[in-house]
Enzyme design. Structure first.
Site, PDB file in Angstrom:
ATOM      1  N   MET A 304       0.848  -1.208   0.000  1.00 48.43           N
ATOM      2  CA  MET A 304       0.000   0.000   0.000  1.00 48.43           C
ATOM      3  C   MET A 304       0.874   1.246   0.000  1.00 48.43           C
ATOM      4  O   MET A 304       1.847   1.336   0.749  1.00 48.43           O
ATOM      5  CB  MET A 304      -0.908  -0.041   1.247  1.00 48.43           C
ATOM      6  CG  MET A 304      -1.691   1.227   1.490  1.00 48.43           C
ATOM      7  SD  MET A 304      -2.912   1.511   0.153  1.00 48.43           S
ATOM      8  CE  MET A 304      -3.090   3.295   0.308  1.00 48.43           C
ATOM      9  N   GLU A 339       4.267   0.876  -6.030  1.00 47.71           N
ATOM     10  CA  GLU A 339       3.918   1.766  -4.909  1.00 47.71           C
ATOM     11  C   GLU A 339       4.615   3.110  -5.018  1.00 47.71           C
ATOM     12  O   GLU A 339       4.064   4.142  -4.637  1.00 47.71           O
ATOM     13  CB  GLU A 339       4.264   1.097  -3.572  1.00 47.71           C
ATOM     14  CG  GLU A 339       3.573  -0.241  -3.311  1.00 47.71           C
ATOM     15  CD  GLU A 339       2.069  -0.212  -3.544  1.00 47.71           C
ATOM     16  OE1 GLU A 339       1.444   0.833  -3.336  1.00 47.71           O
ATOM     17  OE2 GLU A 339       1.537  -1.259  -3.974  1.00 47.71           O
TER      18      GLU A 339
HETATM   19 ZN   LIG Z   1      -1.692   0.417  -6.552  1.00 48.91          ZN
END
Ligand SMILES: [Zn+2]
Length: 888
Positions: A304, A339
């Site tokens: 994330m 990311e």
């Molecule tokens: Zn993504």
């Protein structure tokens, strides 16, 4: 966020059919309008001052927050997002330099369904600046939503670390807030934490003081203006390894003692940051960029993009020399590249609402692919773009597909939007448009877009406008057709005629669908690149109003979609296909892969013989690109699974597949040769896995021999093969072997290895042992985040068993799955079934437990089951006949 998408192998099973009707269709256009919001628009947050005191032992925390906000219209009520919180105090105070009459202490009204808290004041609050001061308590979860705990084993005993995961809508579990991407604000985070532990957030620590009771007060620097879903906080017994690029400090945070496993991630982050600072034309804006490694896993994501504090599960960030493979190494790089692309696309410039989620995810996925290709040419990753496109087109050809840009109303719908259309189709469409305008014009457009919209929010048209301006070429209509309407164009080669050294191609456009043979095709402007094999020149055209005629230099075998940047399938006539097949070995590897994928899909759709794929597999030389053989292995695996339960016919397929793959495997062998190309390392593991799935006795025996020999001869199982050999042993385990693997899992102290062992326990062919894995998954033993993966693993070979078990134990299973993802999780367990009874079961489950607007995953599972039944009935006979003819 890096979503875990269903593998291309599984999706190769999702089929197709199509009709070719040329017609005019109303042009899709973007709907201009206000950003969606689930909150009243009368208040805007400016800055959050947040103080959190976690009580990790009791899975609770205490929060104090003071939100500087602007009231925009007179109101008696303020509504924000909050869930699973108890408010101890709420007060509205004057803010800013001017003093306004203040509403005082409001009445608090909680709405669990809407996930909101409304504060009702006695007096009307006049427009102006205020501080909303709140004191509250919240919960620490055990799955990756909100603030959550991960427990893990170490040699020094059990440990507990805390992390946050807020995308798409879980910041509201941590702070009462305006939890929508368009409400960007500043964040000032302070935490009271055990003095022995490390606390990490988006920004560097500016102050750390010892307090009474073994606590420390840690204050982080003020963040830039950002969306709530990007806030991060982590706490635990951590180490932090760092490096620098210019003024940016780059860090990887690991559990204590694991820093050495972060070396590749750290070096990669520096290389990628250098590349992105240049590509985006706007340097990375924060003083530091950490990547935090967490034990455990989620069924739905691996990493994330929290701004300045990326969160990644260990398996996608650390390399353990005892078990890590070439594929692991490539995944570490891929996830970091993805990311880090979000630090610009998503964090600095953010979509206004989840309708345009693909702007984040499609772009980051594309940027990741492009950057891997550029910085690691030795991985030859260009071919993986074809697999990405295949994942998208397989999903995009069934009735439950949706446009890349889609309207999102609820939190659950936003969660479901993280799918292969958003990621893989988004990525593929960008690749096509970049090819259409040229790489330099595309990059210039991206730079303009970042500059124009930094620290604010956008919709897709903002990107198209900047690319058009940079390219001096219209793309809006093509972009709209591929993002605002669903589906896959089908380009049929109507004729290819040669005269005077030039081939004239006639193309017709239809639509490729797997479950709606009578569907009226939509219309697209399709950029097409074609090439005569062996001729260095390509020719381009734009298919308009359903057709195109154009000249391609040279005469001979023509490849449509040369280079494979187009998002469409190509159907050749039987005569054209026969020529293509005879010269298949002369095609560029990327075109071989593209043609194979089209032939597979078109064959399964009934548009050409299903056995044509086997002709190509037969025509592929043993020394073809390793990724071509990886694709063939995956397709054999898919066919093998279609024959499930029909062992007589299945064994004919297996005999052919093993005979075809064995010479390729024997060329590369069990052990890595010095200096062998990296794709060969990947192929070795893929072939062992596939030959194991095909029940090849030689490979199974050798894997067992090596596994048994390792106690006396450690070299019997080299690190690069350890997981693969374990998978073979586990898949074919008897009860005694399963018990032995179980004992090994129990004794293991390294989370990265322990998690794998529990995963393998749930991959057995033996249904009794699969049931034991299911029973084990609901105990506390595997760890809170491993259970859902174990049940999902069982569903690969035993979908009915896994689905029935999960439904029968729904309350217990719910506790082991991220709350917003349940509407996808259960139906997903059934998707591999070909049992007609499962259709009714999935439908009944959806009616009982899933909101009407959130049933796309359930409908898709039903489509997949229906499709598998169709393939077994209608396509396998052609495969049988081909095998009979060719295996005499
Ligand atoms: Zn993504």
């Amino acid at each position: 966020m890096r979503r875990i998408l269903v593998s291309a192998i599984v999706l190769a099973l999702a089929g197709v059919s199509s009709t070719l009707v040329v017609h005019a269709d109303p042009q899709p256009t973007a709907i201009a309008g206000q950003t969606t919001t689930q909150l009243p628009r009368n208040v805007r947050p400016i800055e959050y001052f947040v103080t959190i005191t976690p009580d990790a032992a009791n899975l609770r925390f205490h929060g104090d927050v003071s939100i500087v906000l602007d009231v925009l219209q007179p109101t008696k009520a303020i509504t924000l997002n909050a869930i699973d919180m108890d408010f101890l105090k709420v007060e509205l105070q004057p803010g800013g330099t001017r003093v306004y009459p203040v509403g005082g202490k409001p009445k608090v009204q909680l709405d669990a369904e809407a996930q909101t808290a409304t504060f009702m004041f006695e007096q009307t609050i006049a427009p102006g600046s205020y501080r909303l001061v709140m004191e509250y308590t919240g919960k620490i979860g055990t799955q990756a939503n909100g603030l959550f705990a991960i427990d893990y084993d170490t040699r020094a005993g059990k440990k507990r670390a805390l992390y946050t995961q807020f995308e798409n809508s879980d910041a509201r579990r941590f702070i009462p807030c305006w939890d929508e991407p368009a409400y960007k604000a500043l964040f000032d985070l302070t935490v009271f934490v055990p003095d022995s532990q490390m606390a990490i957030s988006n920004m560097p620590v500016v102050q750390r003081e010892k307090m009474d009771g073994g606590l420390a007060r840690v204050r982080f620097a003020q963040s830039p203006k950002m969306s709530t879903y990007l806030l991060f906080f982590g706490l635990g017994d951590f180490d932090r390894a760092t490096t620098k690029l210019g003024n940016t400090e780059i860090g990887v945070v690991t559990q204590k003692g694991s820093s050495s496993q972060a070396a590749f991630a750290l070096d990669s982050a520096r290389d990628i940051l250098r590349e992105y600072n240049d590509y985006f034309g706007t340097p990375y804006p924060l003083p530091k960029l950490d990547n935090i490694a967490s034990p455990g896993s989620s069924q739905f994501f691996s990493a994330m993009e929290n701004w300045g504090a990326i969160y990644t599960f260990e398996y996608s960030l650390l390399l353990d020399p005892a078990i890590s493979t070439q594929a692991d190494k490539q995944r570490v790089f891929d996830d970091a590249a993805h990311e880090m692309a979000h630090q610009w696309f998503g964090d600095l410039v953010t979509m206004s609402w989840w309708d345009d989620l693909w702007l984040n995810e499609g772009f980051a996925s594309w940027m990741q692919g492009r950057t891997t290709e550029k910085l690691h040419p030795e991985w030859n990753s260009a071919l993986s773009a074809v697999n990405v496109r295949e994942r998208a087109m397989s999903r995009d050809a069934i009735v439950t597909t949706h446009p890349v840009v889609q309207h999102i109303e609820t939190v659950e719908q936003a969660n479901q939007a993280f799918d292969s259309i958003t990621y893989s189709k988004g990525e593929s469409v960008i690749r096509m448009l970049e090819g259409y305008v040229g790489a330099d014009a595309w990059r210039a457009g991206v730079r303009r877009y970042i500059k124009a919209h930094a620290h604010s929010n956008t919709v897709s048209d903002d990107l198209w406008r900047e690319v058009e301006a940079a390219a001096g070429k219209p793309i809006m209509q093509i972009a709209h057709e591929f993002t605002l309407q669903p589906g896959v164009p089908l380009i049929r080669v109507a004729s290819a005629t040669c005269s005077n050294g030039t081939t004239t191609l006639k193309l017709e456009q239809g639509e490729f669908t797997k479950d709606r043979p009578d569907k009226t095709p939509l219309s697209w402007h399709v950029p097409v690149i074609a090439q005569v094999v062996g001729n260095s020149q390509t020719a381009r055209t734009l298919v308009t109003d359903g057709r195109a005629t154009f000249d391609v230099p040279g005469c001979g075998v023509v490849v449509v979609n040369a280079g494979q940047s187009g998002y469409y399938r190509t159907l050749y006539s039987p005569q054209q296909f026969a020529v293509l097949k005879s010269d298949f070995a002369k095609l560029a590897p990327i075109d071989q892969l593209g043609v194979m994928n089209d032939v597979w899909a078109l064959g399964m759709a009934g548009l050409q013989p299903a056995s044509d794929y086997l002709d190509l597999a037969q025509a592929t030389p043993a020394d073809a690109d390793p990724q071509i053989w990886g694709d063939i292995a995956a397709s054999f695996d898919a066919l093998n699974s279609y024959y499930d339960g029909d062992s007589a016919r299945q064994s004919a397929l297996r005999a052919f597949a093993i005979a075809r793959l064995t010479p390729v495997f024997e060329r590369i062998g069990w052990l890595a040769k010095k200096g062998e190309p990296d794709p060969v390392k990947n192929l070795r593991n893929e072939l062992i896995d596939t030959l194991s799935a095909l029940d090849d006795p030689k490979v199974i025996a050798e894997a067992r021999r090596r596994h048994a020999a390792q106690s006396s001869d450690p070299s019997a199982v080299p690190a690069a093969l350890r997981k693969t050999i374990l998978r073979v042993v586990a898949r074919h385990a008897d009860a005694a072997t399963w018990d032995q693997l179980h004992a090994a899992a129990l004794a293991e102290k390294t989370p990265l290895i322990k998690d794998d062992l529990y995963e393998y326990l749930s991959t057995t062919e033996d249904a009794t042992l699969a049931q034991r894995a299911l029973d084990l998954s609901l105990t506390d033993e595997p760890g809170a985040t491993n259970s859902s993966a174990m049940i999902a693993n069982v569903s690969d070979l035993h979908p009915e068993l896994a689905f029935d078990f999960a439904v029968a134990h729904k309350a217990q299973v719910d506790a082991k799955v991220d709350s917003t993802s349940r509407s996808r999780y259960y139906p997903g367990l059934a998707g591999q079934s070909h049992d007609p009874a499962m259709i009714a079961k999935v439908k009944a489950f959806a009616e009982a437990y899933i909101a009407v607007g959130s049933r796309r995953a359930a409908d898709t599972a039903v489509s997949n089951i229906t499709y598998r039944i169709m393939i077994r009935n209608e396509r396998l006979p052609a495969i049988d006949a081909w095998l009979k003819h060719n295996m005499r």
